[in-house]
Design an enzyme around this catalytic site. Structure first.
Site, short mmCIF file in Angstrom:
data_model
loop_
_atom_site.label_atom_id
_atom_site.label_comp_id
_atom_site.label_asym_id
_atom_site.label_seq_id
_atom_site.Cartn_x
_atom_site.Cartn_y
_atom_site.Cartn_z
N PHE A 1 -68.22 16.52 -30.33
CA PHE A 1 -68.80 15.51 -31.21
C PHE A 1 -68.31 15.71 -32.64
CE2 PHE A 1 -71.96 16.41 -27.91
CZ PHE A 1 -72.43 15.17 -27.54
N ASP A 2 -67.99 14.62 -33.31
CA ASP A 2 -67.91 14.63 -34.76
C ASP A 2 -69.36 14.70 -35.29
OD1 ASP A 2 -67.01 14.30 -37.43
OD2 ASP A 2 -67.20 12.13 -37.28
N GLY A 3 -69.50 15.02 -36.58
CA GLY A 3 -70.84 15.15 -37.15
C GLY A 3 -71.34 13.87 -37.78
N ASP B 1 -66.24 8.64 -35.31
CA ASP B 1 -66.45 7.30 -35.86
C ASP B 1 -65.23 6.75 -36.59
OD1 ASP B 1 -67.53 7.62 -39.20
OD2 ASP B 1 -66.97 9.32 -37.95
N PHE C 1 -66.10 12.36 -29.30
CA PHE C 1 -66.70 11.23 -30.00
C PHE C 1 -66.43 11.33 -31.50
CE2 PHE C 1 -69.47 11.82 -26.25
CZ PHE C 1 -69.47 10.54 -25.73
#
Length: 361
Positions: A212-214, A331, A329
């Site tokens: 995951f990105d943060g 954004d 993931f």
């Protein structure tokens, strides 16, 4: 809660009398169906109730490689597309970007069933596609060819799947259609657009690996807004001043929470060292300048992340090559594209201020 991005946020208001009646009727329907099927012998595990399951809805173009079929649809229309699919229904479809992620979810399910044979808290894969029902035979044949356990199908015949995602209490929706993913995000459903890796790599058969990105993925985009609008120095100052104030949750927080719940089931059986789930935080943040708030936020949520990598703006692609996640993931599309080039299957989460800048670029 399933069906939303809210994870373990504030408890919802008490349901109305009508909602309670519908809930009781649904429970009665499930009990009647279960009583019927309990009398039928089968070696296949039955799908869990949606309210107990972690429901992952996957589109057909995410699960399988349908590039050629999509070309026929766009150039020749729906009738030729359906005809082609029917003519080739015994030709097995090749894996798509979400295929190995789904395989890894099913491996976790198999391990859970060994340890907790009567527990329904496990992954339930739903094929959520706007395909017409006539295409279903080819999809079923391909699913059975690969030995996947996907019992729930929703084929909407060109209509939006969003209402069905809500009805299935979807925890995560993966699609190759960015417009449908955006629609799902706006409806409060954790969602991402799948992108195929540009290189073939080997994925773990024994451990689900999720990266995951943060900001704007696990967390809100509040800090990212400051970076975009005021610059890095203001961002560092803001994060240090607010180090002990948890970040608001982002769209994928609930899914990390779901993974954590399942991990604890393995820990309870003394399987921590052999857990088939591993999670990674891969963030462009700097550790010394802005990392503490991230880790304290996770702690405040009661969530563990197995590995946290603070890259201080360095490219994510080379790190992801080492991790080899089944899904990553993020954004921001430039991180997605960098991951793709080096062989990582990436999923774009269209959430937060980065989308504004991406559209204007």
């Amino acid at each position: 809660a399933p069906g939303t991005m809210s994870g373990s946020g504030p408890e919802a208001a008490q349901p109305s009398d009508a909602a309670e009646v519908r809930r009781q009727e649904a429970e009665q329907d499930w009990a009647a169906a279960k009583a019927f099927y309990d009398n039928l012998a089968s070696k296949r595990p039955r799908p869990p109730k949606p309210q107990h399951a972690i429901t992952v809805a996957v589109s057909s173009r995410a699960l399988f490689d349908l590039v050629e079929e999509r070309r026929i649809f766009e150039e020749q229309g729906v009738e030729k597309y359906v005809e082609y699919q029917q003519d080739n229904e015994n030709v097995t479809l090749k894996p798509g970007p979400a295929f190995y992620f789904v395989k890894a979810l099913e491996h976790v399910n198999a391990r859970l069933l060994e340890l907790y044979p009567d527990d329904e808290e496990r992954f339930d894969i739903v094929l959520m596609t706007n395909n017409h029902a006539q295409v279903g035979v080819r999809l079923i044949n391909s699913i059975n060819h690969y030995g996947l356990t996907i019992e729930r199908f929703c084929m909407t015949g060109g209509k939006s799947p969003i209402g069905y995602l809500t009805a299935y209490l979807t925890n995560l929706y993966l699609s190759a259609d960015s417009e449908k993913v955006q629609e799902a995000i706006e409806a409060g459903i954790a969602s991402a657009t799948m992108f195929t890796a540009n290189k073939d790599v080997a994925y773990s058969d024994t451990q689900l690996r999720v990266a995951f990105d943060g900001d704007a993925v696990l967390f809100s985009d509040e800090s990212e807004q400051i970076v975009k609008e005021q610059g890095l120095d203001s961002f560092f100052e803001h994060e240090q001043l607010n180090e002990n104030k948890p970040l608001a949750q982002g769209p994928l927080k609930g899914f990390l929470e779901d993974l954590g719940k399942l991990q604890k089931k393995f820990y309870a059986k003394n399987e921590r060292l052999n857990c088939p789930i591993r999670t990674f935080l891969v963030t462009a943040r700097s550790a010394a300048s802005s990392g503490a708030r991230v880790l304290k936020t996770l702690r405040s949520w009661g969530l563990e992340i197995d590995e946290a990598l603070f890259l201080a703006g360095a490219p994510k692609g080379p790190i992801l090559v080492k991790i080899r996640p089944h899904i990553f993931f993020d954004d921001q599309m430039f991180h997605i594209e960098g991951a793709q080039k080096l062989g990582t299957i990436a999923a774009h989460v269209p959430y937060g201020i980065a989308q504004k800048y991406h559209k204007s670029a």
